[in-house]
Design a protein around this motif. Structure first.
Motif, mmCIF file in Angstrom:
data_model
loop_
_atom_site.group_PDB
_atom_site.id
_atom_site.type_symbol
_atom_site.label_atom_id
_atom_site.label_comp_id
_atom_site.label_asym_id
_atom_site.label_seq_id
_atom_site.Cartn_x
_atom_site.Cartn_y
_atom_site.Cartn_z
ATOM 1 N N THR A 105 36.439 64.078 4.330
ATOM 2 C CA THR A 105 36.979 64.463 5.628
ATOM 3 C C THR A 105 37.445 65.908 5.584
ATOM 4 O OG1 THR A 105 39.157 63.647 4.957
ATOM 5 C CG2 THR A 105 37.763 62.135 6.202
ATOM 6 N N SER A 106 37.709 66.436 6.764
ATOM 7 C CA SER A 106 38.319 67.752 6.913
ATOM 8 C C SER A 106 37.597 68.832 6.117
ATOM 9 C CB SER A 106 39.801 67.666 6.530
ATOM 10 O OG SER A 106 40.451 68.907 6.730
ATOM 11 N N ILE A 107 38.341 69.684 5.408
ATOM 12 C CA ILE A 107 37.782 70.836 4.705
ATOM 13 C C ILE A 107 36.907 70.424 3.526
ATOM 14 C CG2 ILE A 107 39.681 71.156 3.062
ATOM 15 C CD1 ILE A 107 37.868 73.935 5.064
ATOM 16 N N SER A 108 37.044 69.191 3.081
ATOM 17 C CA SER A 108 36.267 68.731 1.926
ATOM 18 C C SER A 108 34.765 68.799 2.190
ATOM 19 C CB SER A 108 36.655 67.292 1.558
ATOM 20 O OG SER A 108 37.990 67.246 1.111
ATOM 21 N N VAL A 109 34.366 68.833 3.460
ATOM 22 C CA VAL A 109 32.940 68.906 3.783
ATOM 23 C C VAL A 109 32.308 70.174 3.211
ATOM 24 C CG1 VAL A 109 33.247 70.067 6.010
ATOM 25 C CG2 VAL A 109 31.281 68.558 5.653
ATOM 26 N N LEU A 110 33.095 71.246 3.062
ATOM 27 C CA LEU A 110 32.561 72.498 2.527
ATOM 28 C C LEU A 110 32.224 72.397 1.041
ATOM 29 C CD1 LEU A 110 34.764 75.283 4.164
ATOM 30 C CD2 LEU A 110 32.395 74.698 4.681
ATOM 31 N N LEU A 126 15.340 67.539 9.741
ATOM 32 C CA LEU A 126 15.283 66.086 9.635
ATOM 33 C C LEU A 126 16.618 65.459 10.057
ATOM 34 C CD1 LEU A 126 13.664 66.011 6.079
ATOM 35 C CD2 LEU A 126 12.477 65.837 8.285
ATOM 36 N N PRO A 127 16.594 64.348 10.777
ATOM 37 C CA PRO A 127 17.839 63.640 11.087
ATOM 38 C C PRO A 127 18.535 63.236 9.782
ATOM 39 C CG PRO A 127 16.008 62.763 12.364
ATOM 40 C CD PRO A 127 15.410 63.662 11.332
ATOM 41 N N SER A 128 19.804 63.605 9.620
ATOM 42 C CA SER A 128 20.470 63.437 8.323
ATOM 43 C C SER A 128 21.916 62.984 8.492
ATOM 44 C CB SER A 128 20.450 64.759 7.550
ATOM 45 O OG SER A 128 19.124 65.226 7.378
ATOM 46 N N VAL A 129 22.337 62.112 7.563
ATOM 47 C CA VAL A 129 23.688 61.554 7.614
ATOM 48 C C VAL A 129 24.252 61.483 6.198
ATOM 49 C CG1 VAL A 129 25.143 59.662 8.421
ATOM 50 C CG2 VAL A 129 22.923 60.073 9.522
ATOM 51 N N GLY A 130 25.497 61.909 6.040
ATOM 52 C CA GLY A 130 26.213 61.741 4.782
ATOM 53 C C GLY A 130 27.307 60.703 4.956
ATOM 54 N N PHE A 131 27.413 59.758 4.011
ATOM 55 C CA PHE A 131 28.393 58.684 4.085
ATOM 56 C C PHE A 131 29.384 58.790 2.923
ATOM 57 C CE2 PHE A 131 24.650 56.838 6.193
ATOM 58 C CZ PHE A 131 25.222 56.365 7.374
ATOM 59 N N VAL A 169 29.970 61.071 7.978
ATOM 60 C CA VAL A 169 30.577 59.767 8.269
ATOM 61 C C VAL A 169 31.522 59.385 7.131
ATOM 62 C CG1 VAL A 169 30.162 57.321 8.706
ATOM 63 C CG2 VAL A 169 28.532 59.040 9.543
ATOM 64 N N ASN A 170 32.768 59.073 7.479
ATOM 65 C CA ASN A 170 33.751 58.628 6.490
ATOM 66 C C ASN A 170 34.289 57.256 6.872
ATOM 67 O OD1 ASN A 170 34.818 60.861 4.356
ATOM 68 N ND2 ASN A 170 33.984 61.846 6.186
ATOM 69 N N PHE A 171 34.461 56.413 5.848
ATOM 70 C CA PHE A 171 34.992 55.060 6.039
ATOM 71 C C PHE A 171 36.395 54.971 5.470
ATOM 72 C CE2 PHE A 171 30.379 54.543 5.637
ATOM 73 C CZ PHE A 171 30.087 53.821 6.779
ATOM 74 N N PRO A 172 37.287 54.281 6.161
ATOM 75 C CA PRO A 172 38.605 54.023 5.561
ATOM 76 C C PRO A 172 38.457 53.041 4.404
ATOM 77 C CG PRO A 172 38.370 52.813 7.615
ATOM 78 C CD PRO A 172 37.148 53.669 7.492
ATOM 79 N N PRO A 173 39.413 53.033 3.475
ATOM 80 C CA PRO A 173 39.358 52.029 2.408
ATOM 81 C C PRO A 173 39.483 50.636 3.004
ATOM 82 C CG PRO A 173 41.465 53.181 2.405
ATOM 83 C CD PRO A 173 40.594 53.900 3.378
ATOM 84 N N SER A 234 35.037 57.489 10.970
ATOM 85 C CA SER A 234 34.943 58.787 11.632
ATOM 86 C C SER A 234 33.528 59.345 11.507
ATOM 87 C CB SER A 234 35.943 59.788 11.034
ATOM 88 O OG SER A 234 35.561 60.169 9.725
ATOM 89 N N ILE A 235 33.045 59.941 12.593
ATOM 90 C CA ILE A 235 31.777 60.650 12.592
ATOM 91 C C ILE A 235 32.013 62.058 13.114
ATOM 92 C CG2 ILE A 235 29.424 60.779 13.472
ATOM 93 C CD1 ILE A 235 29.385 57.804 13.813
ATOM 94 N N VAL A 236 31.743 63.042 12.259
ATOM 95 C CA VAL A 236 31.866 64.441 12.656
ATOM 96 C C VAL A 236 30.486 65.084 12.593
ATOM 97 C CG1 VAL A 236 32.878 66.689 12.124
ATOM 98 C CG2 VAL A 236 34.243 64.618 11.817
ATOM 99 N N PRO A 237 29.950 65.556 13.728
ATOM 100 C CA PRO A 237 28.685 66.277 13.688
ATOM 101 C C PRO A 237 28.899 67.667 13.085
ATOM 102 C CG PRO A 237 29.440 65.967 15.964
ATOM 103 C CD PRO A 237 30.478 65.398 15.087
ATOM 104 N N CYS A 238 28.122 68.008 12.055
ATOM 105 C CA CYS A 238 28.278 69.285 11.351
ATOM 106 C C CYS A 238 27.025 70.125 11.510
ATOM 107 C CB CYS A 238 28.524 69.036 9.863
ATOM 108 S SG CYS A 238 29.993 68.071 9.511
ATOM 109 N N GLN A 239 27.204 71.452 11.525
ATOM 110 C CA GLN A 239 26.060 72.347 11.623
ATOM 111 C C GLN A 239 26.079 73.352 10.481
ATOM 112 O OE1 GLN A 239 26.539 74.216 15.434
ATOM 113 N NE2 GLN A 239 28.120 75.621 14.727
#
Length: 262
Positions: A105-110, A126-131, A169-173, A234-239
């Protein structure tokens, strides 16, 4: 009979991680799966690529009925190798990365190797998703993520994603209560405040160990940190376009640039 979607799976925790096995098993319900993943953990690699060193790639018989390869490279390397070598003339319908063992989440995406694989997919159009699962425990339970991984990827295959965008995409515990749902939201304003501990090895040589605390400055209820804290996915679209478009006008109008002679 319609053709099965081709799904490329990668990660940053390595090809033997628990999270990638969960992801592969879910993707097998949606299409034909090919795995290209690092041969060892690559967390925190960001979008690093291998230059000036050898890249190794070996076929690995680790998933039932799924062709898989392990690479000595980074997550971004793995997607590049998959696109340009392993798949050759075939184009994936979907690139998925994860499921990461820990939060992105947050800044960790960098810094995230998980998201670098997804963003590399987006770079290729390509359509892409990180979980990622926001649980660092060695006994983390991934079972509650499967339903949502399936739903999200099915939506992507049916509806697509805007060009140049990867979903973070991030999941809660896993908790006693069920996940409340999905929140499409923004990246929280938060950061790591690092500390470096100075230490000495048995030979008396100095080294440093990085530690620190995660500090959330964001009080909003429309960001990924709030979503996870309140038991939402949470789903955050990133570019990958990092241009600060809002700053262009200020730089052009307020700064005193030397004028070139015509």
């Amino acid at each position: 009979m319609s053709k099965k979607p081709l799904i490329l799976v990668s990660n940053d925790d390595g090809i033997t991680s628990k999270g990638i096995r969960v992801l592969v098993n879910v993707m097998k319900k949606l299409g034909e799966v090919i795995v290209v993943a690092p041969d060892s953990p690559q967390s925190g690699m960001g979008h690093a690529i291998t230059i000036g060193e050898t890249l190794r790639l070996y076929e690995e018989d680790i998933f039932d009925d799924v062709k898989a390869y392990k690479s000595s490279g980074t997550p971004a390397d793995c997607v590049k190798l998959a696109k340009h070598y392993v798949l050759k003339d075939r184009t994936p319908d979907l690139v998925v990365s994860g499921i990461n063992h820990g939060s992105n989440t947050s800044i960790s995406v960098l810094y995230s190797g998980t998201m670098s694989a997804a963003i590399e997919g987006a770079l290729e159009g390509l359509p892409s998703v990180g979980f990622s699962l926001c649980d660092y425990s060695s006994k983390a339970d991934f079972s509650h993520t499967e339903e949502y991984v399936y739903k999200i990827c099915k939506q992507v295959l049916e509806n697509g994603i805007s060009k140049g965008v990867a979903l973070n995409v991030n999941f809660p515990p896993k908790r006693n209560e069920s996940i409340k749902g999905i929140k499409v939201c923004r990246q929280a304003h938060a950061k790591w405040q690092e500390e470096f501990s100075e230490r000495f090895d048995p030979n008396g040589r100095k080294y440093f160990w990085m530690a620190g605390n995660f500090v959330n400055f964001d009080k909003g209820e429309d960001n990924d940190e709030w979503a996870i804290a309140n038991n939402y996915v949470s789903i955050v679209p990133c570019q990958y376009d990092l241009t600060a478009h809002h700053a262009i006008k200020q730089l052009n109008e307020d700064w005193d640039w030397p004028q070139l002679e015509k």
